[in-house]
Design a protein around this motif. Sequence first.
Motif, short mmCIF file in Angstrom:
data_model
loop_
_atom_site.label_atom_id
_atom_site.label_comp_id
_atom_site.label_asym_id
_atom_site.label_seq_id
_atom_site.Cartn_x
_atom_site.Cartn_y
_atom_site.Cartn_z
N PHE A 60 0.81 -1.22 0.00
CA PHE A 60 0.00 0.00 0.00
C PHE A 60 0.84 1.26 0.00
CE2 PHE A 60 -4.11 -1.59 -0.43
CZ PHE A 60 -4.18 -2.81 0.22
N TYR A 90 -3.07 5.43 -6.24
CA TYR A 90 -4.22 4.70 -5.69
C TYR A 90 -5.55 5.40 -6.00
CZ TYR A 90 -7.37 2.79 -2.15
OH TYR A 90 -8.45 2.21 -1.52
N LYS A 115 -18.62 4.55 -1.17
CA LYS A 115 -18.05 5.10 0.08
C LYS A 115 -19.04 6.04 0.76
CE LYS A 115 -13.29 4.42 -1.43
NZ LYS A 115 -12.04 5.00 -1.95
N CYS A 134 -8.15 1.88 8.68
CA CYS A 134 -7.52 1.59 7.38
C CYS A 134 -7.89 2.72 6.41
CB CYS A 134 -7.95 0.24 6.83
SG CYS A 134 -7.53 -1.14 7.90
N CYS A 135 -7.71 3.94 6.86
CA CYS A 135 -8.20 5.13 6.14
C CYS A 135 -7.52 5.37 4.80
CB CYS A 135 -8.07 6.36 7.03
SG CYS A 135 -6.36 6.79 7.39
N GLY A 136 -6.32 4.83 4.61
CA GLY A 136 -5.62 5.03 3.35
C GLY A 136 -5.45 6.51 3.04
N LEU A 162 -12.93 8.11 3.07
CA LEU A 162 -14.05 8.02 4.02
C LEU A 162 -13.88 9.03 5.16
CD1 LEU A 162 -13.89 4.96 2.70
CD2 LEU A 162 -15.66 4.55 4.39
N ASP A 198 -4.12 4.31 9.83
CA ASP A 198 -3.60 3.40 8.81
C ASP A 198 -2.15 3.08 9.15
OD1 ASP A 198 -4.70 2.89 5.61
OD2 ASP A 198 -2.63 2.39 6.09
N PHE A 199 -1.70 1.90 8.66
CA PHE A 199 -0.28 1.58 8.96
C PHE A 199 0.63 1.89 7.76
CE2 PHE A 199 -0.72 -1.90 6.30
CZ PHE A 199 -0.62 -3.18 6.80
N SER A 200 0.06 2.49 6.71
CA SER A 200 0.89 2.89 5.58
C SER A 200 1.23 4.37 5.68
CB SER A 200 0.13 2.63 4.26
OG SER A 200 0.72 3.34 3.19
N GLN A 212 0.34 6.24 2.40
CA GLN A 212 -1.09 6.53 2.24
C GLN A 212 -1.46 7.72 3.12
OE1 GLN A 212 -3.57 5.14 0.32
NE2 GLN A 212 -2.46 3.44 -0.61
N GLY A 266 -0.92 3.64 12.66
CA GLY A 266 -1.10 2.59 13.66
C GLY A 266 -1.68 1.34 13.04
N ASP A 267 -1.88 0.31 13.87
CA ASP A 267 -2.35 -0.99 13.40
C ASP A 267 -3.79 -1.23 13.84
OD1 ASP A 267 -0.65 -3.91 12.55
OD2 ASP A 267 -2.78 -3.85 13.00
N ALA A 268 -4.62 -1.67 12.91
CA ALA A 268 -6.04 -1.91 13.19
C ALA A 268 -6.23 -3.04 14.21
CB ALA A 268 -6.77 -2.24 11.90
N GLY A 276 -13.29 1.18 4.99
CA GLY A 276 -13.51 1.02 3.55
C GLY A 276 -12.39 0.22 2.92
N TYR A 277 -12.67 -0.96 2.38
CA TYR A 277 -11.68 -1.81 1.70
C TYR A 277 -10.48 -2.08 2.59
CZ TYR A 277 -14.65 -0.69 -2.21
OH TYR A 277 -15.74 -0.54 -3.04
C1 LIG Z 1 -7.50 -0.60 -0.12
S1 LIG Z 1 -6.89 0.52 1.05
C2 LIG Z 1 -8.39 1.34 1.61
C3 LIG Z 1 -8.16 2.81 1.84
C4 LIG Z 1 -9.42 3.64 2.09
N1 LIG Z 1 -10.16 3.17 3.26
C5 LIG Z 1 -10.34 3.61 0.87
O1 LIG Z 1 -11.47 3.18 1.05
O2 LIG Z 1 -9.88 3.98 -0.20
C6 LIG Z 1 -6.56 -0.54 2.42
C7 LIG Z 1 -5.80 0.19 3.51
O3 LIG Z 1 -5.71 -0.65 4.66
C8 LIG Z 1 -4.44 -0.42 5.28
N2 LIG Z 1 -4.18 -1.56 6.18
C9 LIG Z 1 -4.12 -2.87 5.85
N3 LIG Z 1 -3.88 -3.59 6.96
C10 LIG Z 1 -3.80 -2.71 8.03
C11 LIG Z 1 -3.59 -2.84 9.42
N4 LIG Z 1 -3.39 -4.04 9.99
N5 LIG Z 1 -3.59 -1.72 10.19
C12 LIG Z 1 -3.77 -0.50 9.62
N6 LIG Z 1 -3.96 -0.30 8.31
C13 LIG Z 1 -3.98 -1.41 7.51
C14 LIG Z 1 -3.49 -0.28 4.11
O4 LIG Z 1 -2.29 0.38 4.48
C15 LIG Z 1 -4.34 0.53 3.12
O5 LIG Z 1 -4.12 1.92 3.24
#
Ligand SMILES: C[S@@+](CC[C@H](N)C(=O)[O-])C[C@H]1O[C@@H](n2cnc3c(N)ncnc32)[C@H](O)[C@@H]1O
Length: 265
Positions: A45, A52, A68, A87-89, A93, A111-113, A116, A140-142, A158-159
């Motif tokens: 990501f 993206y 969304k 996982c806000c990317g 959202l 988000d952990f990226s 992003q 951070g981590d979900a 979202g996703y």
């Molecule tokens: C497909 S993107 C979705 C982004 C946004 N929510 C959207 O709808 O466009 C998935 C996101 O989940 C994040 N992600 C995946 N696993 C994660 C975790 N364990 N903790 C935090 N973020 C995570 C990724 O870094 C990525 O930004």
Amino acid sequence: MSALLGIVFPVTFTGHGQLPAKLHSSRRRLVVKSSNSSSERQILFNRIAPVYDNLNDLLSLGQHRIWKNMAVSWSGARTGDKVLDLCCGSGDLAFLLSEKVGPSGKVMGLDFSSEQLAVAASRQKLRGRSCYKCIEWIEGDATDLPFDDCEFDAITMGYGLRNVVDRRRAMREMYRVLKPGCRVSILDFNKSNQSVTTFMQDWMIDNIVVPVATLYDLAKEYEYLKYSISEYLTGEELETLALEAGFSSARHYEISGGFMGIWSP
Ligand SMILES: C[S@@+](CC[C@H](N)C(=O)[O-])C[C@H]1O[C@@H](n2cnc3c(N)ncnc32)[C@H](O)[C@@H]1O
Ligand SMILES: C/C(=C\Cc1cc(O)c2ccccc2c1O)CCC[C@H](C)CCC[C@H](C)CCCC(C)C
């Protein structure tokens, strides 16, 4: 089984859940060596962050913004609420949530990226409305949220859940930080029970999504998309996952011809 140059090789996956990373062909069989870890997904990501948003708009013909919007409306977020976008990317959202809660509310986008989140922060700087200033981006981590119990009036994802390695733990964390009686709204691809839907989804990813991503040298990252859907849970299984995490009810609905799903524990 994987066909290569018209010759069929049995493909052996090693380890749990695979993100095809390398193909080591030998005389008789293709062995896919890979480990589908959180860190590999973080790298994925981070890599796709620059394109993206544009690829989502192009490849979904802008439809993802409708989906969304539905997810955010479904969350029940209202003026003055404190809400979380997991996982806000790049923040799609979170921006929509901030329009719901307004300047008196608070939106946490986690988000952990880092890449992003950098895109999300730069998009935020370009937006003038006062509601967008209430968004805070957190790396951070979900599965290990840096928040107190019962902190949020609504949560969106979202996703994201499909991409989290330990989904059970993520569901339990959502349950912990959500106020009683409030709602989580989760949007993702739908893992359909209908073979025709699965065929169409796979066909579009194979014949439109991945070829377009290849133009950006991101073929592998978008091939992961198809793999992640195949490894995801059906609507019924997601409902069970929510109940096992402690939620009292959960309903999953298919949208957009069964390609996508919105559900709410
Ligand atoms: C497909 S993107 C979705 C982004 C946004 N929510 C959207 O709808 O466009 C998935 C996101 O989940 C994040 N992600 C995946 N696993 C994660 C975790 N364990 N903790 C935090 N973020 C995570 C990724 O870094 C990525 O930004
Ligand atoms: C916003 C969308 C997908 C986000 C997304 C989620 C992931 O898990 C990824 C993993 C790896 C790379 C990218 C992503 C990713 O972008 C949904 C729309 C964008 C999709 C890429 C388009 C998929 C097309 C659908 C199969 C069919 C769309 C039908 C529509 C009615 C035109």
